[in-house]
Scaffold this motif. Structure first.
Motif, short mmCIF file in Angstrom:
data_model
loop_
_atom_site.label_atom_id
_atom_site.label_comp_id
_atom_site.label_asym_id
_atom_site.label_seq_id
_atom_site.Cartn_x
_atom_site.Cartn_y
_atom_site.Cartn_z
N ARG A 167 0.85 -1.18 0.00
CA ARG A 167 0.00 0.00 0.00
C ARG A 167 0.88 1.22 0.00
N GLU A 174 0.25 5.74 -0.05
CA GLU A 174 -0.71 6.84 -0.10
C GLU A 174 0.04 8.13 0.10
N VAL A 211 -6.26 12.91 -1.20
CA VAL A 211 -5.17 11.95 -1.25
C VAL A 211 -5.29 11.09 -2.51
N THR A 212 -4.16 10.52 -2.90
CA THR A 212 -4.14 9.51 -3.95
C THR A 212 -3.30 8.35 -3.43
N GLY A 213 -3.62 7.17 -3.90
CA GLY A 213 -2.85 6.03 -3.44
C GLY A 213 -3.20 4.76 -4.16
N TYR A 234 -3.32 0.18 -3.42
CA TYR A 234 -3.11 -0.96 -2.54
C TYR A 234 -3.17 -2.23 -3.39
N ASN A 286 -5.88 1.42 -7.67
CA ASN A 286 -5.52 2.83 -7.52
C ASN A 286 -6.78 3.59 -7.11
#
Length: 137
Positions: free
Chosen positions: A104, A106, A114-116, A118, A126
Motif C-alpha cells: 500500500r 498513499e 489523497v491519492t494512493g 493498494y 488505484n
C-alpha cells in the motif's frame, strides 16, 4: 430420661486494687537498661546490633571450551518487507508498506485530498479521495 440443670453460682464481686507505684529508670547505659526491681520486672540486655556473618568459600570455577557446532543454514527464501512515512509542516504526507502478501502507498494533503494504491498480492487498485469522495481510478 430427664437431665438436671446445673446449679447457678454467683460470681464473686470484682475488687479494685491500688495502683502499683510508677516504674522509673535507675541507671541508663547505651546497651543495657536497669529498671526498679519488682517480682515481675527484670533487667534485660539489648541484643547485639549486627549478627555474626558467616564467610562461605567461593565456588570453584570450571573452565571448559564450549563444543563447536557447525552453523547450519536452511534453504529458506529471504522475505523482504519495507515501510515508510514522511510528513511536513504544510500537512503534506506520504506513507506506505510492502511485504510478501500485500502493499500500500498513499500520499496527499489533509486539505486537498489523497491519492494512493493498494495490492492484495494479485491485483493493484488505484484510488483518489478528495472533495468528490472516494473512487477507484
Amino acid at each position: 430420661r430427664t437431665v438436671a440443670a446445673a446449679p447457678i453460682i454467683a460470681a464473686p464481686a470484682v475488687r479494685t486494687i491500688a495502683a502499683a507505684p510508677a516504674i522509673r529508670t535507675i541507671a541508663a547505659a547505651p546497651a543495657v537498661r536497669t529498671i526498679a526491681a519488682s517480682p515481675a520486672i527484670r533487667t534485660i540486655a539489648a541484643a547485639p546490633a549486627v549478627a555474626a556473618v558467616r564467610t562461605v568459600a567461593a565456588a570453584p570455577v570450571i573452565t571448559k571450551a564450549a563444543p563447536l557446532v557447525a552453523a547450519a543454514r536452511a534453504a529458506v527464501p529471504t522475505v523482504t518487507s519495507s515501510q515508510f512515512h514522511s510528513q511536513d509542516e504544510d500537512k503534506n504526507y506520504a506513507f506506505g508498506y510492502s511485504n510478501i502478501n500485500s502493499a500500500r502507498q498513499e500520499s496527499g494533503n489533509a486539505l486537498t485530498g489523497v491519492t494512493g494504491s493498494y495490492s492484495d498480492g494479485f491485483r493493484t487498485y488505484n484510488y483518489v479521495a478528495d472533495g468528490f469522495g472516494f473512487r477507484h481510478v
